[in-house]
Scaffold this active site. Structure first.
Site, short mmCIF file in Angstrom:
data_model
loop_
_atom_site.label_atom_id
_atom_site.label_comp_id
_atom_site.label_asym_id
_atom_site.label_seq_id
_atom_site.Cartn_x
_atom_site.Cartn_y
_atom_site.Cartn_z
N GLY A 44 87.71 44.28 106.11
CA GLY A 44 87.64 45.36 107.09
C GLY A 44 87.30 46.68 106.44
N ASP B 215 88.55 39.83 109.04
CA ASP B 215 89.55 40.83 109.43
C ASP B 215 89.32 41.21 110.89
OD1 ASP B 215 91.26 43.02 109.64
OD2 ASP B 215 90.60 43.94 107.77
N CYS C 108 94.12 51.13 106.05
CA CYS C 108 94.19 50.15 104.97
C CYS C 108 95.64 49.81 104.65
CB CYS C 108 93.48 50.71 103.74
SG CYS C 108 93.74 49.74 102.23
N GLY C 109 95.91 48.53 104.44
CA GLY C 109 97.26 48.07 104.19
C GLY C 109 97.82 48.46 102.84
N HIS C 110 97.07 49.22 102.06
CA HIS C 110 97.56 49.67 100.76
C HIS C 110 97.43 51.18 100.62
CE1 HIS C 110 98.35 45.71 98.92
NE2 HIS C 110 97.49 45.33 99.84
N ARG D 249 99.42 38.80 110.37
CA ARG D 249 99.79 39.70 109.28
C ARG D 249 100.80 40.75 109.75
NH1 ARG D 249 95.40 43.81 106.40
NH2 ARG D 249 96.69 45.68 106.62
N ASN E 81 97.00 38.70 99.56
CA ASN E 81 95.91 39.67 99.58
C ASN E 81 95.82 40.31 98.20
OD1 ASN E 81 93.85 41.28 100.58
ND2 ASN E 81 95.24 42.78 101.48
#
Length: 315
Positions: free
Chosen positions: A44, A83, A120-122, A157, A211
């Site tokens: 994504g 994604d 963003c997941g981070h 997720r 991930n």
């Protein structure tokens, strides 16, 4: 690829960790497919950056993501895992989202429980929706899968580990709820160390994905053998092609700025050393020529007589 979901399920059932490189468009996907992988992942972040120029912060829309996924799946011969952000709305929006990804022909998607706009997941600043609402969205997605394409793989997720008041306890509890209402694979985003990965493998009641984002995020570098030992079934490297593209284009164009002719020669030499053939071959011109021979009138072939240019069939 007539049934990417069924193929992906068969590959997930093998007694080995399924490893998927991340790509952001049909071009990078074509390279990955030429190398040979059992499945490929559509990032994504990379999709947003390559299609819109904006970061993974909720700027890209569902049609843009699905269009990219469809074009990538068309370009490759293996299942695509895509994604689908947070489903682009509530549970009713998720119904359409999953239907559209199924029509795109991909093998799998993952849906997260972030609020809108997601990010963003981070990166810092993530928030998640209430658990009951999140479970409802995954249940809606599972019902669409069961109704439209039973082999389509649904990955659920949670970003609960990385929120301001988040915890691994909450994240594991959420994904177990997601599995209970029909998710095929659980995805705990952002475990911070190996002990958390071991705990996810021990306490999640179903298949799990890791991930692998490297230095971009908060999750650790870890040996693939360790992931297998802890019970992980699937690992994605979402930004592999995106980072490689940025780094290599920056290096090549920096040299180009100094001496365009010399840099272009170096780029040509570097490309010609790759095993994908000429650019025209890689792009698919031989197939186009074959279509013309099979389906166009004979006199249409006269356009090749005496014309100038590369002939991909003789290269």
């Amino acid at each position: 690829m007539t049934d990417a979901g069924a193929t992906l399920r068969e590959r997930l059932e093998r007694d080995e960790l399924l490893t998927c490189p991340g790509v952001h468009d049909p071009l990078t996907a074509g390279v990955a497919d030429a190398i040979g992988f059992d499945a490929i992942y559509m990032t994504g972040y990379g999709t947003s950056l390559s299609k819109t120029g904006y970061p993974d912060a909720g700027f890209i829309t569902m049609p843009e993501m699905i269009d990219n996924a469809a074009n990538i799946q068309e370009r490759i011969d293996v299942p695509l895992i895509a994604d689908s952000d947070n489903g682009y709305g509530n549970a009713t929006n998720v119904v359409r989202t999953v239907r559209e990804y199924i029509k795109a022909g991909v093998g799998a998607i993952h849906i997260e429980d972030q609020t809108f706009p997601k990010r963003c997941g981070h990166t810092k600043g993530r928030q998640v929706i209430p658990r009951e609402e999140a479970v409802g969205k995954i249940e809606a997605a599972a019902d669409v899968r069961d109704d439209r394409a039973e082999d389509f793989v649904l990955i659920a997720r949670t970003d609960a580990r990385g929120t301001g008041d988040g915890s691994l306890d909450e994240a594991i509890s959420r994904v177990n709820d997601f599995l209970e209402v029909g998710a095929d694979i659980a995805f705990v985003e952002g475990p911070t160390d190996e002990s958390e990965l071991e705990r996810i493998g021990r306490e999640v009641d179903g298949p799990i994905i890791y991930n692998f984002v490297g230095d971009l995020g908060s999750s650790p570098y870890v040996d693939l053998s360790s992931l297998e030992e802890w019970g992980f079934d699937l690992v994605i490297f979402p930004i592999a092609a995106t980072l490689s593209t940025i780094a290599n284009v920056h290096a090549d164009l920096s040299a180009f700025a100094e001496d365009p002719v010399a840099a272009m020669r170096d780029i040509d030499d570097e490309f010609n050393e790759q095993p994908v053939g000429s650019l025209h071959e890689f792009a698919g011109f031989p197939e186009v020529i074959e279509w013309e021979r099979r389906y166009l009138p004979d006199d249409e072939q006269n356009k090749y007589d005496g014309s100038l240019g590369d002939d991909p069939e003789t290269e």
